[in-house]
Design a protein around this motif. Sequence first.
Motif, PDB file in Angstrom:
ATOM      1  N   VAL A  50       0.835  -1.200   0.000  1.00 38.29           N
ATOM      2  CA  VAL A  50       0.000   0.000   0.000  1.00 38.29           C
ATOM      3  C   VAL A  50       0.871   1.252   0.000  1.00 38.29           C
ATOM      4  N   GLN A  51       1.948   1.246   0.783  1.00 36.63           N
ATOM      5  CA  GLN A  51       2.842   2.398   0.822  1.00 36.63           C
ATOM      6  C   GLN A  51       3.462   2.650  -0.545  1.00 36.63           C
ATOM      7  N   ALA A  52       3.842   1.591  -1.228  1.00 35.85           N
ATOM      8  CA  ALA A  52       4.450   1.740  -2.551  1.00 35.85           C
ATOM      9  C   ALA A  52       3.438   2.330  -3.532  1.00 35.85           C
ATOM     10  N   ALA A  53       2.202   1.863  -3.456  1.00 33.87           N
ATOM     11  CA  ALA A  53       1.164   2.358  -4.358  1.00 33.87           C
ATOM     12  C   ALA A  53       0.850   3.824  -4.078  1.00 33.87           C
ATOM     13  N   LYS A  54       0.788   4.195  -2.809  1.00 36.92           N
ATOM     14  CA  LYS A  54       0.511   5.589  -2.452  1.00 36.92           C
ATOM     15  C   LYS A  54       1.641   6.505  -2.912  1.00 36.92           C
ATOM     16  N   THR A  55       2.870   6.023  -2.798  1.00 39.86           N
ATOM     17  CA  THR A  55       4.026   6.805  -3.246  1.00 39.86           C
ATOM     18  C   THR A  55       3.940   7.039  -4.751  1.00 39.86           C
ATOM     19  N   LYS A  56       3.544   5.998  -5.486  1.00 38.59           N
ATOM     20  CA  LYS A  56       3.412   6.113  -6.935  1.00 38.59           C
ATOM     21  C   LYS A  56       2.373   7.177  -7.292  1.00 38.59           C
ATOM     22  N   VAL A  57       1.266   7.194  -6.556  1.00 36.74           N
ATOM     23  CA  VAL A  57       0.205   8.178  -6.797  1.00 36.74           C
ATOM     24  C   VAL A  57       0.710   9.583  -6.503  1.00 36.74           C
ATOM     25  N   ARG A  58       1.362   9.754  -5.350  1.00 32.25           N
ATOM     26  CA  ARG A  58       1.864  11.081  -4.975  1.00 32.25           C
ATOM     27  C   ARG A  58       2.890  11.588  -5.979  1.00 32.25           C
ATOM     28  N   ASN A  59       3.777  10.707  -6.440  1.00 33.34           N
ATOM     29  CA  ASN A  59       4.793  11.114  -7.415  1.00 33.34           C
ATOM     30  C   ASN A  59       4.159  11.529  -8.736  1.00 33.34           C
ATOM     31  N   ALA A  60       3.183  10.770  -9.191  1.00 30.76           N
ATOM     32  CA  ALA A  60       2.513  11.089 -10.458  1.00 30.76           C
ATOM     33  C   ALA A  60       1.793  12.434 -10.355  1.00 30.76           C
ATOM     34  N   LEU A  61       1.124  12.666  -9.223  1.00 36.92           N
ATOM     35  CA  LEU A  61       0.411  13.929  -9.024  1.00 36.92           C
ATOM     36  C   LEU A  61       1.368  15.111  -8.977  1.00 36.92           C
ATOM     37  N   SER A  62       2.447  14.968  -8.241  1.00 34.84           N
ATOM     38  CA  SER A  62       3.369  16.101  -8.100  1.00 34.84           C
ATOM     39  C   SER A  62       4.072  16.397  -9.423  1.00 34.84           C
ATOM     40  N   GLN A  63       4.399  15.354 -10.183  1.00 36.90           N
ATOM     41  CA  GLN A  63       5.052  15.578 -11.471  1.00 36.90           C
ATOM     42  C   GLN A  63       4.092  16.299 -12.424  1.00 36.90           C
ATOM     43  N   ALA A  64       2.832  15.880 -12.435  1.00 38.14           N
ATOM     44  CA  ALA A  64       1.843  16.524 -13.303  1.00 38.14           C
ATOM     45  C   ALA A  64       1.653  17.985 -12.895  1.00 38.14           C
ATOM     46  N   ARG A  65       1.572  18.241 -11.596  1.00 40.11           N
ATOM     47  CA  ARG A  65       1.392  19.619 -11.117  1.00 40.11           C
ATOM     48  C   ARG A  65       2.583  20.496 -11.504  1.00 40.11           C
ATOM     49  N   GLN A  66       3.798  19.962 -11.347  1.00 39.95           N
ATOM     50  CA  GLN A  66       4.997  20.734 -11.681  1.00 39.95           C
ATOM     51  C   GLN A  66       5.033  21.078 -13.164  1.00 39.95           C
ATOM     52  N   LEU A  67       4.720  20.109 -14.012  1.00 42.31           N
ATOM     53  CA  LEU A  67       4.745  20.349 -15.452  1.00 42.31           C
ATOM     54  C   LEU A  67       3.646  21.333 -15.855  1.00 42.31           C
ATOM     55  N   LEU A  68       2.482  21.233 -15.204  1.00 47.64           N
ATOM     56  CA  LEU A  68       1.399  22.181 -15.488  1.00 47.64           C
ATOM     57  C   LEU A  68       1.808  23.592 -15.089  1.00 47.64           C
ATOM     58  N   ALA A  69       2.427  23.718 -13.933  1.00 44.96           N
ATOM     59  CA  ALA A  69       2.839  25.039 -13.449  1.00 44.96           C
ATOM     60  C   ALA A  69       3.903  25.651 -14.360  1.00 44.96           C
ATOM     61  N   ALA A  70       4.778  24.802 -14.900  1.00 42.95           N
ATOM     62  CA  ALA A  70       5.849  25.292 -15.766  1.00 42.95           C
ATOM     63  C   ALA A  70       5.357  25.529 -17.197  1.00 42.95           C
ATOM     64  N   GLY A  71       4.160  25.039 -17.511  1.00 40.60           N
ATOM     65  CA  GLY A  71       3.635  25.183 -18.865  1.00 40.60           C
ATOM     66  C   GLY A  71       4.374  24.307 -19.857  1.00 40.60           C
TER      67      GLY A  71
END
Length: 88
Positions: free
Chosen positions: A20-41
């Motif tokens: 479960v911890q591994a799966a949650k980490t995968k979700v958090r990483n995917a979300l943060s990467q998407a947010r960073q790329l969106l913010a950078a345009g």
Amino acid sequence: MGTKSAIRSARQAQHRRTRVQAAKTKVRNALSQARQLLAAGDKAAPEAVREAVRTLDRSSVKGIVHPNKAARHKSRLVRKLGQEPGAK
């Protein structure tokens, strides 16, 4: 020490917890990467959002993330993606 069933139960719980911890980490990483790329345009933002949505869906089906939480995150990401200057 504990009964045989208690020992087995503890071992199973530990195994489950690591998955479960591994799966949650995968979700958090995917979300943060998407947010960073969106913010950078960045041009790679739509693909990152797609991957984040995919990861959220998978974790939601498996019971790692509550379905409503997954829907909320997906909605926010897609809405942000639509607000980009170069969006359709």
